[in-house]
Write a protein that holds these residues in place. Structure first.
Motif, mmCIF file in Angstrom:
data_model
loop_
_atom_site.group_PDB
_atom_site.id
_atom_site.type_symbol
_atom_site.label_atom_id
_atom_site.label_comp_id
_atom_site.label_asym_id
_atom_site.label_seq_id
_atom_site.Cartn_x
_atom_site.Cartn_y
_atom_site.Cartn_z
ATOM 1 N N UNK A 79 3.493 6.893 -4.778
ATOM 2 C CA UNK A 79 3.949 6.237 -6.001
ATOM 3 C C UNK A 79 2.973 5.128 -6.376
ATOM 4 N N UNK A 80 2.771 4.900 -7.656
ATOM 5 C CA UNK A 80 1.979 3.751 -8.091
ATOM 6 C C UNK A 80 2.860 2.510 -8.214
ATOM 7 N N UNK A 81 4.078 2.706 -8.672
ATOM 8 C CA UNK A 81 5.024 1.604 -8.823
ATOM 9 C C UNK A 81 6.376 2.045 -8.244
ATOM 10 N N UNK A 82 7.025 1.101 -7.571
ATOM 11 C CA UNK A 82 8.310 1.396 -6.951
ATOM 12 C C UNK A 82 9.177 0.153 -7.037
ATOM 13 N N UNK A 83 10.437 0.333 -7.426
ATOM 14 C CA UNK A 83 11.380 -0.778 -7.460
ATOM 15 C C UNK A 83 12.570 -0.393 -6.585
ATOM 16 N N UNK A 84 12.865 -1.236 -5.614
ATOM 17 C CA UNK A 84 13.960 -0.975 -4.685
ATOM 18 C C UNK A 84 14.841 -2.212 -4.576
ATOM 19 N N UNK A 85 16.045 -1.976 -4.081
ATOM 20 C CA UNK A 85 16.982 -3.080 -3.892
ATOM 21 C C UNK A 85 16.930 -3.576 -2.451
ATOM 22 N N UNK A 86 17.268 -4.834 -2.280
ATOM 23 C CA UNK A 86 17.352 -5.439 -0.951
ATOM 24 C C UNK A 86 18.263 -4.619 -0.056
ATOM 25 N N UNK A 87 17.783 -4.333 1.168
ATOM 26 C CA UNK A 87 18.569 -3.583 2.121
ATOM 27 C C UNK A 87 18.310 -2.091 2.129
ATOM 28 N N UNK A 88 17.652 -1.581 1.101
ATOM 29 C CA UNK A 88 17.351 -0.152 1.052
ATOM 30 C C UNK A 88 16.277 0.216 2.064
ATOM 31 N N UNK A 89 16.308 1.457 2.501
ATOM 32 C CA UNK A 89 15.241 1.999 3.339
ATOM 33 C C UNK A 89 14.191 2.595 2.409
ATOM 34 N N UNK A 90 12.928 2.203 2.628
ATOM 35 C CA UNK A 90 11.861 2.584 1.707
ATOM 36 C C UNK A 90 10.771 3.345 2.467
ATOM 37 N N UNK A 91 10.337 4.435 1.889
ATOM 38 C CA UNK A 91 9.263 5.232 2.471
ATOM 39 C C UNK A 91 8.057 5.209 1.526
ATOM 40 N N UNK A 92 6.904 4.807 2.047
ATOM 41 C CA UNK A 92 5.659 4.896 1.299
ATOM 42 C C UNK A 92 4.791 5.942 1.995
ATOM 43 N N UNK A 93 4.323 6.903 1.208
ATOM 44 C CA UNK A 93 3.566 8.013 1.776
ATOM 45 C C UNK A 93 2.097 7.936 1.405
ATOM 46 N N UNK A 94 1.258 8.333 2.331
ATOM 47 C CA UNK A 94 -0.185 8.348 2.114
ATOM 48 C C UNK A 94 -0.738 9.670 2.654
ATOM 49 N N UNK A 95 -1.569 10.324 1.869
ATOM 50 C CA UNK A 95 -2.185 11.584 2.279
ATOM 51 C C UNK A 95 -3.678 11.527 2.029
ATOM 52 N N UNK A 96 -4.459 11.953 3.031
ATOM 53 C CA UNK A 96 -5.911 12.044 2.852
ATOM 54 C C UNK A 96 -6.351 13.485 3.098
ATOM 55 N N UNK A 97 -7.413 13.875 2.397
ATOM 56 C CA UNK A 97 -7.801 15.290 2.417
ATOM 57 C C UNK A 97 -9.125 15.545 3.124
ATOM 58 N N UNK A 98 -9.597 14.589 3.917
ATOM 59 C CA UNK A 98 -10.921 14.759 4.543
ATOM 60 C C UNK A 98 -10.862 14.807 6.053
ATOM 61 N N UNK A 99 -9.718 15.134 6.613
ATOM 62 C CA UNK A 99 -9.625 15.327 8.061
ATOM 63 C C UNK A 99 -9.984 14.064 8.861
ATOM 64 N N UNK A 100 -9.686 12.907 8.288
ATOM 65 C CA UNK A 100 -9.974 11.644 8.972
ATOM 66 C C UNK A 100 -8.969 11.395 10.086
ATOM 67 N N UNK A 101 -9.493 10.899 11.223
ATOM 68 C CA UNK A 101 -8.608 10.593 12.346
ATOM 69 C C UNK A 101 -7.861 9.276 12.135
ATOM 70 N N UNK A 102 -8.558 8.293 11.558
ATOM 71 C CA UNK A 102 -7.980 6.948 11.429
ATOM 72 C C UNK A 102 -7.294 6.772 10.092
ATOM 73 N N UNK A 103 -6.133 6.148 10.140
ATOM 74 C CA UNK A 103 -5.441 5.781 8.901
ATOM 75 C C UNK A 103 -4.849 4.387 9.058
ATOM 76 N N UNK A 104 -4.764 3.684 7.939
ATOM 77 C CA UNK A 104 -4.375 2.266 7.941
ATOM 78 C C UNK A 104 -3.365 2.006 6.824
ATOM 79 N N UNK A 105 -2.483 1.043 7.073
ATOM 80 C CA UNK A 105 -1.642 0.483 6.025
ATOM 81 C C UNK A 105 -1.888 -1.024 5.938
ATOM 82 N N UNK A 106 -2.174 -1.484 4.714
ATOM 83 C CA UNK A 106 -2.378 -2.901 4.428
ATOM 84 C C UNK A 106 -1.387 -3.329 3.352
ATOM 85 N N UNK A 107 -1.121 -4.631 3.326
ATOM 86 C CA UNK A 107 -0.481 -5.200 2.146
ATOM 87 C C UNK A 107 -1.402 -6.262 1.573
#
Lengths: 112, 113
Positions: B8-36
């Protein structure tokens, strides 16, 4: 703990000017330093990566220098263009670790 | 070209909700990272994964968990979203031998109300 600082936080220049963005880091034991570009609402794109053994890297109108001993790097942009308007982030990586530490960025605006 | 996509580019959720952010890469990379990314703070690492089912905590893992069941997909989970988790979330990937040459996705701007 490594800290990365970028000055200034924002910069506005007329088209055609040469400009310098500054980055400083507190721990000189780095593996490499990178400069990234971020356009509004988008992810980061790597511009230049300088290994710790190198002093500078060049790509087109961009030149990045590294002085490990003083904990400083500069990004020089020659003949700036409106398309250069973006946020520029500096990031350092330590040897043997998986963490990259980012500065808060300098927001550049080039006026036509 | 390496492509890293985020669900998603934009997401609005309420306090207390369970939220899933998904990331997919197409180059067979071993390493993946999440930043804020927050204004004035730069990017901060939440979690890092170097292989399927393998993960390492970053600098700010509290309130987050991750899942990597397939090599190309890395999910960030907010178990109970809070307003202080309102932020831009960026995913990145890199090859095993090129840890620091990270390719970034476009980001998800999450707002928790």
């Amino acid at each position: 703990k490594q800290e990365v600082t970028q000055i200034p936080a924002a910069l506005s220049v007329p088209e055609g000017e040469n400009l310098v963005l500054n980055c400083s880091f507190t721990d000189s034991a780095i593996y490499n330093l990178q400069w990234f570009r971020q356009d509004p609402g988008k992810g980061l794109t790597s511009l230049l990566l300088i290994q710790s053994s190198q002093r500078e890297q060049t790509s087109g109108r961009l030149n990045a220098s590294l002085d490990k001993s003083s904990g400083r790097s500069t990004l020089y942009i020659a003949a700036s263009q409106p398309g250069d308007s973006a946020t520029y982030l500096c990031a350092v990586s330590g040897d043997g670790g998986f963490k990259t530490i980012f500065g808060a960025g300098t927001r550049l605006f080039v006026k036509a | 070209d390496v492509k890293v996509t985020q669900s998603s580019r934009y997401l609005v959720k309420r306090t207390g909700e369970k939220v899933f952010l998904e990331c997919v890469q197409d180059m067979d990379h071993e390493n993946m990272f999440w930043y804020r990314q927050d204004p004035g703070l730069g990017l901060r690492l939440i979690y890092f994964s170097y292989d399927v089912k393998m993960k390492e905590k970053g600098d700010i893992p509290e309130g987050y968990s991750v899942s990597r069941e397939k090599k190309e997909r890395f999910s960030l989970i907010l178990e109970s979203a809070s307003t202080n988790q309102t932020s831009m979330y960026l995913c990145a990937s890199s090859l095993y031998g090129r840890l620091y040459e990270q390719y970034f996705g476009p980001g998800t701007r999450l707002t928790v109300t």
